[in-house]
Write a protein that holds these residues in place. Structure first.
Motif, PDB file in Angstrom:
ATOM      1  N   LEU A  76       3.177  49.738  80.804  1.00 20.82           N
ATOM      2  CA  LEU A  76       3.879  48.590  80.241  1.00 20.82           C
ATOM      3  C   LEU A  76       3.086  47.316  80.520  1.00 20.82           C
ATOM      4  N   VAL A  95       6.148  42.820  78.409  1.00 18.24           N
ATOM      5  CA  VAL A  95       7.396  43.581  78.564  1.00 18.24           C
ATOM      6  C   VAL A  95       8.137  43.103  79.809  1.00 18.24           C
ATOM      7  N   TYR A 111      10.178  46.642  75.370  1.00 18.72           N
ATOM      8  CA  TYR A 111       9.064  47.529  75.053  1.00 18.72           C
ATOM      9  C   TYR A 111       8.947  47.704  73.543  1.00 18.72           C
TER      10      TYR A 111
END
Length: 108
Positions: free
Chosen positions: A34, A38, A52
């Motif tokens: 990630l 995010v 996401y």
């Protein structure tokens, strides 16, 4: 005291629920994959899954634009190659003999 535990449990429950939702939606994505965008969105109050999804959509749109631009450039280059004179040489076999040039040079 019970009220304090309940207030503390609510965010923990939310985090657990969001993590579970994210893992169900994206089982192959590891947390270390990630990006910072995010986590910034999550800290701002977005759910992990929504953050996401938005980040992924942005990356895919950027990649799509890049590939579209690349395809347009290749198409343009192909059209330019098709209409350009290119080299002055013939394609394939040897050039035809020019009798006039041969006579001037004494080769014929």
């Amino acid at each position: 005291m019970e009220e304090n535990r309940t207030a503390q449990a609510a965010p923990d429950d939310r985090v657990s629920r969001e993590v579970r939702e994210f893992v169900e939606a994206y089982p192959d994505v590891r947390p270390e994959e990630l990006d910072e965008a995010v986590w910034t969105a999550v800290r701002a109050g977005r759910s992990l899954t929504a953050a996401y999804r938005e980040s992924r959509a942005s990356r895919l749109e950027a990649e799509n634009r890049r590939l579209k631009d690349q395809l347009e450039a290749e198409t343009r280059n192909g059209r330019n190659r098709a209409v350009s004179l290119g080299s002055q040489q013939t394609h394939g076999g040897p050039a035809a003999r020019d009798a006039f040039v041969e006579a001037l040079l004494g080769d014929g």
